[in-house]
Scaffold this active site. Structure first.
Site, mmCIF file in Angstrom:
data_model
loop_
_atom_site.group_PDB
_atom_site.id
_atom_site.type_symbol
_atom_site.label_atom_id
_atom_site.label_comp_id
_atom_site.label_asym_id
_atom_site.label_seq_id
_atom_site.Cartn_x
_atom_site.Cartn_y
_atom_site.Cartn_z
ATOM 1 N N CYS A 190 6.103 -6.769 -13.801
ATOM 2 C CA CYS A 190 4.711 -7.258 -13.795
ATOM 3 C C CYS A 190 4.041 -7.177 -15.168
ATOM 4 O O CYS A 190 2.970 -7.759 -15.368
ATOM 5 C CB CYS A 190 3.887 -6.511 -12.757
ATOM 6 N N HIS A 207 -3.428 -7.283 -14.861
ATOM 7 C CA HIS A 207 -2.439 -7.687 -13.856
ATOM 8 C C HIS A 207 -3.110 -7.719 -12.486
ATOM 9 O O HIS A 207 -3.822 -6.796 -12.101
ATOM 10 C CB HIS A 207 -1.266 -6.706 -13.863
ATOM 11 N N ASN A 250 -0.077 -10.855 -5.658
ATOM 12 C CA ASN A 250 0.538 -10.316 -6.869
ATOM 13 C C ASN A 250 1.721 -11.222 -7.235
ATOM 14 O O ASN A 250 2.724 -11.250 -6.530
ATOM 15 C CB ASN A 250 1.004 -8.885 -6.584
HETATM 16 O O1 UT7 Z 1 2.821 -5.173 -9.327
HETATM 17 C C1 UT7 Z 1 2.993 -3.831 -9.676
HETATM 18 C C2 UT7 Z 1 1.817 -3.106 -9.393
HETATM 19 N N1 UT7 Z 1 1.735 -2.776 -7.985
HETATM 20 C C3 UT7 Z 1 0.636 -2.221 -7.538
HETATM 21 O O2 UT7 Z 1 -0.295 -2.082 -8.288
HETATM 22 C C4 UT7 Z 1 0.589 -1.706 -6.103
HETATM 23 C C5 UT7 Z 1 -0.140 -0.399 -6.093
HETATM 24 N N2 UT7 Z 1 -0.344 0.141 -4.778
HETATM 25 C C6 UT7 Z 1 -1.208 -0.395 -3.900
HETATM 26 O O3 UT7 Z 1 -1.824 -1.414 -4.195
HETATM 27 C C7 UT7 Z 1 -1.482 0.308 -2.612
HETATM 28 O O4 UT7 Z 1 -0.858 1.580 -2.645
HETATM 29 C C8 UT7 Z 1 -0.987 -0.470 -1.371
HETATM 30 C C9 UT7 Z 1 -1.836 -1.705 -1.181
HETATM 31 C C10 UT7 Z 1 0.475 -0.865 -1.556
HETATM 32 C C11 UT7 Z 1 -1.116 0.401 -0.128
HETATM 33 O O5 UT7 Z 1 -2.465 0.820 0.035
HETATM 34 P P1 UT7 Z 1 -2.787 2.327 0.402
HETATM 35 O O6 UT7 Z 1 -4.243 2.428 0.499
HETATM 36 O O7 UT7 Z 1 -2.082 3.193 -0.616
HETATM 37 O O8 UT7 Z 1 -2.156 2.464 1.851
HETATM 38 P P2 UT7 Z 1 -1.082 3.502 2.358
HETATM 39 O O9 UT7 Z 1 0.251 3.189 1.780
HETATM 40 O O10 UT7 Z 1 -1.627 4.880 2.204
HETATM 41 O O11 UT7 Z 1 -1.044 3.152 3.901
HETATM 42 C C12 UT7 Z 1 -2.166 3.460 4.752
HETATM 43 C C13 UT7 Z 1 -1.854 3.025 6.162
HETATM 44 C C14 UT7 Z 1 -0.508 3.512 6.671
HETATM 45 O O12 UT7 Z 1 -0.659 3.836 8.042
HETATM 46 P P3 UT7 Z 1 -0.798 5.367 8.505
HETATM 47 O O13 UT7 Z 1 0.450 6.021 8.042
HETATM 48 O O14 UT7 Z 1 -2.024 5.880 7.827
HETATM 49 O O15 UT7 Z 1 -0.926 5.226 9.982
HETATM 50 C C15 UT7 Z 1 0.374 2.300 6.548
HETATM 51 O O16 UT7 Z 1 1.431 2.321 7.480
HETATM 52 O O17 UT7 Z 1 -1.793 1.594 6.207
HETATM 53 C C16 UT7 Z 1 -0.589 1.192 6.867
HETATM 54 N N3 UT7 Z 1 -0.149 -0.084 6.327
HETATM 55 C C17 UT7 Z 1 -0.513 -1.281 6.849
HETATM 56 N N4 UT7 Z 1 -1.277 -1.615 7.900
HETATM 57 C C18 UT7 Z 1 -1.448 -2.922 8.147
HETATM 58 C C19 UT7 Z 1 0.628 -0.312 5.256
HETATM 59 N N5 UT7 Z 1 0.793 -1.628 5.059
HETATM 60 C C20 UT7 Z 1 0.089 -2.246 6.030
HETATM 61 C C21 UT7 Z 1 -0.134 -3.594 6.350
HETATM 62 N N6 UT7 Z 1 -0.899 -3.886 7.414
HETATM 63 N N7 UT7 Z 1 0.406 -4.621 5.622
#
Ligand code: UT7
Length: 331
Positions: free
Chosen positions: A125, A258, A288
């Site tokens: 990225c 980005h 992204n």
């Molecule tokens: O391109 C390179 C750069 N990449 C990035 O910058 C990505 C950086 N990371 C992020 O943007 C975020 O960490 C994410 C968007 C990937 C995830 O967001 P988060 O706020 O860190 O969520 P999380 O991983 O803590 O997940 C929270 C909850 C989980 O459920 P439980 O365990 O709390 O019950 C996940 O299972 O959200 C759930 N979850 C979803 N729910 C609905 C994860 N993905 C999804 C989804 N739909 N697509």
């Protein structure tokens, strides 16, 4: 290659272009598609956690070089240049047409050009920011005069559609700029960094060996680890590139980071004390797009009349490697 000149030499963006494949999927479309596989997601979660509302996916069989070609033609047209003027083509991509030759060489042939240098650059990225910094260095060194710098990706081909934590985040597209030798500085300073110890937090671990794919050829990401690292390095790279150019946050007209997550982007702007209306946002419509995200956002900002000649713009990349970097420029 052109011999080095004794005149002080800078590089300057003279044209921008971009391309999105026509197939647009909203979050509801993704939710419906994933539901058929028994994977649950919804528009509210995706918008709240990422700011993404839609993304574009390339049709089956369309290679990355075709996306790059459309963006490149648009950038050449906006620069008033022909493909024959190019003595350097760099394509930043993690989703090349094939193992080799490079997508840049394939693009060169599709543009109807030959003879100049052409190579791919792999910094995931951060790829476009890396490629722009490399092209700037080559122009300032006198080894190129007219460069095409492209970010092009088809991430939809490396997504695991059974993993809702990653497959809703990414999209396909391409963006390009023409960068030319100039008496007047366009690019003011660049910063490139990597920390290979963090390779495992964002990777596609598969490879090709013995005539078949070995290992997992789909994207894996520890989203929270990437999030935390991204917030820190985007801030440090922004401050470093401003200091290198002898400029301050107050000099910035636009920040184009980005486009991965609106929360990371807004956090970066806030740390720089930049009003949010100086932040260019396309992640809502593009998702992204990895190496394509920054040039896609730059071109959108130019086309909508926000980024104008003379504006001071900061471009920032961050992603797999782990890699990050910034380019400060007068447009
Ligand atoms: O391109 C390179 C750069 N990449 C990035 O910058 C990505 C950086 N990371 C992020 O943007 C975020 O960490 C994410 C968007 C990937 C995830 O967001 P988060 O706020 O860190 O969520 P999380 O991983 O803590 O997940 C929270 C909850 C989980 O459920 P439980 O365990 O709390 O019950 C996940 O299972 O959200 C759930 N979850 C979803 N729910 C609905 C994860 N993905 C999804 C989804 N739909 N697509």
């Amino acid at each position: 290659m052109t011999p080095a000149s004794s005149t002080p030499r800078h590089s300057r963006i003279t044209g921008t272009g971009s391309y999105l494949p026509p197939r647009r999927l909203t979050n509801d479309d993704m939710a419906a598609m994933l539901a058929e596989r028994g994977v649950q997601t919804n528009d509210a979660w995706i918008v709240e956690r990422t700011g993404i509302r839609a993304r574009h996916f390339a049709a089956d069989g369309v290679p990355c070089s075709d996306l790059a070609l459309q963006a490149a033609r648009a950038a050449l047209e906006s620069a008033g240049r022909a493909a024959a003027d190019l003595d350097l083509i760099i394509v930043a991509t993690s989703t090349p047409d094939m193992v080799f030759p490079s997508t840049a060489c394939i693009l060169q042939a599709k543009l109807g050009a030959a003879g100049g240098a052409a190579f791919d650059l792999q910094a995931v990225c951060s790829g476009f920011v890396y490629a722009l910094a490399v092209a700037d260095s080559m122009i300032r060194a006198g080894t190129a005069r007219c460069a095409l710098v492209v970010g092009a990706e088809i991430f939809s081909r490396i997504l695991d559609f059974d993993d809702r934590t990653t497959c809703v985040l990414f999209g396909d597209g391409a963006g390009a700029v023409v960068l030319e030798a100039s008496e007047r500085p366009g690019i003011l300073a660049t910063e490139l960094h990597a920390d290979g110890r963090q390779a495992g937090i964002l990777c596609v671990p598969g490879t090709v060996a013995g005539g078949k794919v070995t290992g997992d050829p789909l994207l894996k990401m520890d989203g929270q680890a990437v999030f935390k690292l991204a917030v820190g390095v985007l801030d440090s790279a922004a401050r470093a590139v401003l200091a290198k150019a002898g400029r301050s946050e107050a000099d910035l007209d636009w920040l184009i980071p980005h486009q991965a997550n609106i929360r990371i982007m807004q956090g970066t702007a806030r740390k720089l004390k930049l009003p949010l209306d100086k932040l260019i946002v396309t992640v809502d419509e593009h998702g992204n797009t990895s190496a394509a995200s920054v040039p896609l956002a730059l071109d959108a900002a130019v086309k909508t009349g926000r980024v104008k000649p003379g504006d001071t713009v900061m471009l920032e990349g961050v992603g797999g490697g782990f890699t990050w970097g910034a380019v400060l420029l007068d447009f």
